[in-house]
Scaffold this motif. Structure first.
Motif, PDB file in Angstrom:
ATOM      1  N   TYR A   9      -4.164 -11.058  48.951  1.00 20.31           N
ATOM      2  CA  TYR A   9      -5.482 -10.684  49.477  1.00 20.31           C
ATOM      3  C   TYR A   9      -6.242  -9.808  48.484  1.00 20.31           C
ATOM      4  CZ  TYR A   9      -3.991 -12.493  54.012  1.00 20.31           C
ATOM      5  OH  TYR A   9      -3.562 -13.300  55.029  1.00 20.31           O
ATOM      6  N   TRP A  12      -7.603 -12.102  45.790  1.00 17.57           N
ATOM      7  CA  TRP A  12      -8.784 -12.838  46.259  1.00 17.57           C
ATOM      8  C   TRP A  12      -9.992 -11.910  46.351  1.00 17.57           C
ATOM      9  CZ3 TRP A  12      -9.702 -17.714  46.042  1.00 17.57           C
ATOM     10  CH2 TRP A  12      -8.663 -18.631  46.139  1.00 17.57           C
ATOM     11  N   GLY A  13      -9.769 -10.685  46.792  1.00 19.71           N
ATOM     12  CA  GLY A  13     -10.859  -9.722  46.881  1.00 19.71           C
ATOM     13  C   GLY A  13     -11.437  -9.394  45.514  1.00 19.71           C
ATOM     14  N   SER A  15     -11.262 -11.290  42.872  1.00 19.10           N
ATOM     15  CA  SER A  15     -11.927 -12.500  42.400  1.00 19.10           C
ATOM     16  C   SER A  15     -13.335 -12.607  42.991  1.00 19.10           C
ATOM     17  CB  SER A  15     -11.091 -13.718  42.778  1.00 19.10           C
ATOM     18  OG  SER A  15     -11.745 -14.906  42.414  1.00 19.10           O
ATOM     19  N   ALA A  16     -13.464 -12.343  44.270  1.00 14.07           N
ATOM     20  CA  ALA A  16     -14.781 -12.393  44.914  1.00 14.07           C
ATOM     21  C   ALA A  16     -15.696 -11.309  44.357  1.00 14.07           C
ATOM     22  CB  ALA A  16     -14.630 -12.241  46.421  1.00 14.07           C
ATOM     23  N   ALA A  17     -15.151 -10.114  44.125  1.00 11.51           N
ATOM     24  CA  ALA A  17     -15.960  -9.012  43.592  1.00 11.51           C
ATOM     25  C   ALA A  17     -16.453  -9.341  42.189  1.00 11.51           C
ATOM     26  CB  ALA A  17     -15.160  -7.720  43.598  1.00 11.51           C
ATOM     27  N   GLY A  19     -16.830 -12.353  40.886  1.00 15.51           N
ATOM     28  CA  GLY A  19     -17.803 -13.437  41.009  1.00 15.51           C
ATOM     29  C   GLY A  19     -19.159 -12.921  41.460  1.00 15.51           C
ATOM     30  N   LEU A  20     -19.168 -12.020  42.427  1.00 17.07           N
ATOM     31  CA  LEU A  20     -20.422 -11.436  42.890  1.00 17.07           C
ATOM     32  C   LEU A  20     -21.090 -10.635  41.781  1.00 17.07           C
ATOM     33  CD1 LEU A  20     -22.377 -10.910  45.243  1.00 17.07           C
ATOM     34  CD2 LEU A  20     -20.970  -8.920  45.830  1.00 17.07           C
ATOM     35  N   HIS A  21     -20.294  -9.886  41.034  1.00 13.15           N
ATOM     36  CA  HIS A  21     -20.843  -9.114  39.913  1.00 13.15           C
ATOM     37  C   HIS A  21     -21.462 -10.030  38.858  1.00 13.15           C
ATOM     38  CE1 HIS A  21     -21.276  -6.092  36.831  1.00 13.15           C
ATOM     39  NE2 HIS A  21     -20.568  -6.840  36.011  1.00 13.15           N
TER      40      HIS A  21
END
Length: 55
Positions: A9, A12-13, A15-17, A19-21
């Motif tokens: 988790y 994944w978090g 990775s999402a952070a 990607g958002l950046h």
């Protein structure tokens, strides 16, 4: 086994952070500079001039 779930988790978090950046940085750069500046090859021209002066 529970530790691995938390690590998954967290991965994944992150990775999402990231990607958002990347998306936010892309939008900021795109709104700050024109397309001509972003696609110019000024650095290449400067390097070519420097090589001409050395030779």
């Amino acid at each position: 086994m529970e530790l691995w779930n938390y690590l998954e988790y967290a991965a994944w978090g992150l990775s999402a952070a990231f990607g958002l950046h990347m998306v936010l940085d892309w939008l900021k750069t795109d709104s700050s500079y024109s397309e001509d500046v972003l696609t110019s090859s000024r650095e290449g021209e400067l390097e070519a001039m420097a090589e001409e002066h050395k030779g």
